[in-house]
Motif scaffolding. Sequence first.
Motif: not given
Length: 165
Positions: A109-116, A136-146
């Motif tokens: 998420f930090i890298r995404m915001v920085s890139s933005m 990465i954050p999208l899939c990371g959230i899915c990983l956490i939930l699973h």
Amino acid sequence: MFKKVMSMIARIEKYLLAVTMSVTLAFTFANVIGRFVFNHSLAFADELVIALFVLVSLMGAALCARENDGLIGLSLLSSRLSGKKKTAQKLFSGIICIIYCIVLTWQGFIRMVSSMQQGEHTFVMHLPRWIFWAFIPLCGICLILHFIENLSDFLKESRVGEGEK
């Protein structure tokens, strides 16, 4: 309720994986044909395929995390444990996985915001790079939930197993 939501998320993930794999396959095939038949490659295809490969890898890992022992694990120690020791090991392992995924998600998420904020674009397609970092954050959230789902299922099973004894 949580199980129904997670089943719906898993269905969306499977659909997204199927579409992404199909697009990746089509662009890779077209690029190979272009190189060897027409001596001309699709420059954007390499860039797109690499980005989609990240999505496929992480989304696939999330779906594997949903299954009991779906991800590769060393069972050298855990297969020899039973009862409370096995429950403690599984709980510790699940918590470590969740913490790792939280860090992965946060850093993505930090890298995404920085890139933005920096207005970065891809070299060939000139698309905003944050779009690909968002995988990465999208899939990371899915990983956490699973991982949470898998851990809660394990704890429910262990409680039922203790109740039968």
